[in-house]
Design an enzyme around this catalytic site. Sequence first.
Site, PDB file in Angstrom:
ATOM      1  N   ASP A 210      -3.574  -3.302   0.683  1.00 37.26           N
ATOM      2  CA  ASP A 210      -4.736  -2.498   1.123  1.00 37.26           C
ATOM      3  C   ASP A 210      -5.727  -3.260   1.827  1.00 37.26           C
ATOM      4  O   ASP A 210      -6.349  -2.734   2.571  1.00 37.26           O
ATOM      5  CB  ASP A 210      -5.230  -1.605   0.037  1.00 37.26           C
ATOM      6  CG  ASP A 210      -4.197  -0.644  -0.495  1.00 37.26           C
ATOM      7  OD1 ASP A 210      -4.365  -0.067  -1.679  1.00 37.26           O
ATOM      8  OD2 ASP A 210      -3.157  -0.692  -0.228  1.00 37.26           O
ATOM      9  N   ARG A 255      -3.947   3.163   0.707  1.00 38.47           N
ATOM     10  CA  ARG A 255      -4.779   3.924  -0.033  1.00 38.47           C
ATOM     11  C   ARG A 255      -5.943   4.550   0.711  1.00 38.47           C
ATOM     12  O   ARG A 255      -5.693   5.329   1.570  1.00 38.47           O
ATOM     13  CB  ARG A 255      -5.152   3.144  -1.533  1.00 38.47           C
ATOM     14  CG  ARG A 255      -5.316   4.037  -2.677  1.00 38.47           C
ATOM     15  CD  ARG A 255      -5.863   3.132  -3.860  1.00 38.47           C
ATOM     16  NE  ARG A 255      -5.102   2.443  -4.566  1.00 38.47           N
ATOM     17  CZ  ARG A 255      -4.055   2.878  -5.516  1.00 38.47           C
ATOM     18  NH1 ARG A 255      -4.069   4.137  -5.445  1.00 38.47           N
ATOM     19  NH2 ARG A 255      -3.327   2.281  -6.163  1.00 38.47           N
TER      20      ARG A 255
HETATM   21  O1  FBP Z   1       2.588   1.723  -6.833  1.00 39.68           O
HETATM   22  P1  FBP Z   1       2.120   3.416  -6.938  1.00 39.68           P
HETATM   23  O2  FBP Z   1       1.677   3.546  -8.134  1.00 39.68           O
HETATM   24  O3  FBP Z   1       3.063   4.162  -6.401  1.00 39.68           O
HETATM   25  O4  FBP Z   1       0.824   3.300  -5.764  1.00 39.68           O
HETATM   26  C1  FBP Z   1       0.985   3.256  -4.534  1.00 39.68           C
HETATM   27  C2  FBP Z   1      -0.451   2.577  -4.125  1.00 39.68           C
HETATM   28  O5  FBP Z   1      -0.187   1.297  -4.452  1.00 39.68           O
HETATM   29  C3  FBP Z   1      -0.706   0.558  -3.212  1.00 39.68           C
HETATM   30  O6  FBP Z   1       0.402  -0.152  -2.435  1.00 39.68           O
HETATM   31  C4  FBP Z   1      -1.347  -0.757  -3.737  1.00 39.68           C
HETATM   32  O7  FBP Z   1      -2.404  -0.555  -4.541  1.00 39.68           O
HETATM   33  P2  FBP Z   1      -3.033  -1.742  -5.483  1.00 39.68           P
HETATM   34  O8  FBP Z   1      -2.852  -2.813  -4.762  1.00 39.68           O
HETATM   35  O9  FBP Z   1      -4.296  -1.147  -5.682  1.00 39.68           O
HETATM   36  O10 FBP Z   1      -2.145  -1.572  -6.584  1.00 39.68           O
HETATM   37  C5  FBP Z   1      -1.316   1.429  -2.301  1.00 39.68           C
HETATM   38  O11 FBP Z   1      -1.227   1.067  -1.113  1.00 39.68           O
HETATM   39  C6  FBP Z   1      -0.529   2.718  -2.507  1.00 39.68           C
HETATM   40  O12 FBP Z   1      -1.319   3.836  -2.099  1.00 39.68           O
HETATM   41 MG    MG Z   2      -6.199  -0.865  -6.506  1.00 32.79          MG
END
Ligand code: FBP
Ligand code: MG
Length: 440
Positions: A210, A255
């Site tokens: 992100d 995100r």
């Molecule tokens: O992996 P999950 O729980 O489906 O969450 C998806 C989220 O994780 C991400 O890929 C990365 O989030 P983090 O780096 O905070 O873990 C975000 O871009 C996305 O919204």
């Molecule tokens: Mg995070």
Amino acid sequence: MIGHEDLAVRTLGPCRIDSPLAERLASRETTQHSVVEEDRILFDDTISMAGARGLPVEQLPSLEPGGPRKRIYFDPAKTRVGIVTCGGLCPGLNDVIRGLVLELSRHYGVRRIVGFRNGYRGFIPHYGEDVVDLTPEVVQHIDDEGGTILGTSRGLQDPEEIVDALERLNINILFVVGGDGTIRGAMEVVRVIGERGLKVAVVGIPKTIDNDIPYIDQSFGFQTAMAEATKSIHAASVEARSAPGGVGLVKLMGRHSGFIACYSVLAKDDADYVLIPEVPFALHGERGFLEHLRRRVEDRGHAVVVVAEGAGQEHIEEHEPGRDASGNVRLGDVGRLLRRLICEHLDRAGVENNVRYFDPSYAIRSVPANPYDSAYCLRLAHAAVHAAMAGRTEVIVARRRRRFVHIPMPLAVSRRNHVDPLGDLWMSVLEATGQPVRFE
Ligand SMILES: O=P(O)(O)OC[C@H]1O[C@](O)(COP(=O)(O)O)[C@@H](O)[C@@H]1O
Ligand SMILES: [Mg+2]
Ligand SMILES: Nc1ncnc2c1ncn2[C@@H]1O[C@H](COP(=O)(O)OP(=O)(O)O)[C@@H](O)[C@H]1O
């Protein structure tokens, strides 16, 4: 305003042991390409920002440089290291693990390195996870694959239980590879370590596709993920140009930040619209997004829309924003909403349309790192090992304006990095797409 005290790095104590790398540092000096350990790196990088502080130069906020020290805190022959990867996948996780193990074993002679499985739950007895012995042989080629050989997870864990595991295993250094949540978790672990009077270093390597971690250059894996996203944008453009009233719609991760959407559009200059969380947009009305898109499709016969997953949440009525196991807000599906509204709007206007929806979602983060990110991950891993061996703790290593620095964890989680609607990046996106400054 960031002050001197915000940039102070915690250490476990004086460094009394000659570093195995000391002889390499003998002739070093501060140049454009290196900083000696006694020097510091200015936090402000413009005359106006530095001048606004009204301080003598030696009192200006400054960061501790990354890199090897002449003397270290830990005795490599008696040091035991733990590594954990947490949160969402990100290209380069295996490159970081590999880099840590190779630097520790080959250059510091640290032989006892274990990996904890599936994020912080790997410390918790209830989950029964075993630890993974990490050696140069084990990690040699893990960077060929995306993901993390250790596994990862979300979900809060008890810092007391994590430190119990560190004590049971006599771990002296813990490397945490993760994003804002992981860093917050690490700060809890550091608190408990302090309460128990333990001398254990906790050093973070910031991770997220992100790019929402502040005060650092782009987070590792961002460039690979952004590059992967351009494939979907190109596909959307091909589809849109190949059908009457073709509309290619692409939803991208990120995100609450729109960096992936912005950079992938700049890289693959095929998009007519980019919608990001940081810039609200009106859907309806003469100057709304939908009417503008209708005119574009009528005039040119096709259009490509790239929407960041965190954009337009205010338009998603029926969405109850729950939270994931780590407490992150679950986003409403803005892609599905836009697909429906675009079809309805163009149908109502009697404009023939063929809307093609692309949601690459996890496909952009589960790929191996590209060469740029692989090299970046290796350098971050080197910096993390140097910091930890020198007894730094509650700190992340990062590259900031091309210098590797130590950033205190509290500062790293003090805010989220966002696209600035008044900044150069968003200006470039508006110039590339030709979309109006705002839809209202
Ligand atoms: O992996 P999950 O729980 O489906 O969450 C998806 C989220 O994780 C991400 O890929 C990365 O989030 P983090 O780096 O905070 O873990 C975000 O871009 C996305 O919204
Ligand atoms: Mg995070
Ligand atoms: N506010 C918090 N306080 C303490 N620990 C947290 C916090 N948020 C997350 N964590 C821990 O960090 C881990 C990863 O956090 P998460 O937000 O899922 O991913 P990321 O670190 O990539 O942002 C979680 O599994 C949890 O154990």
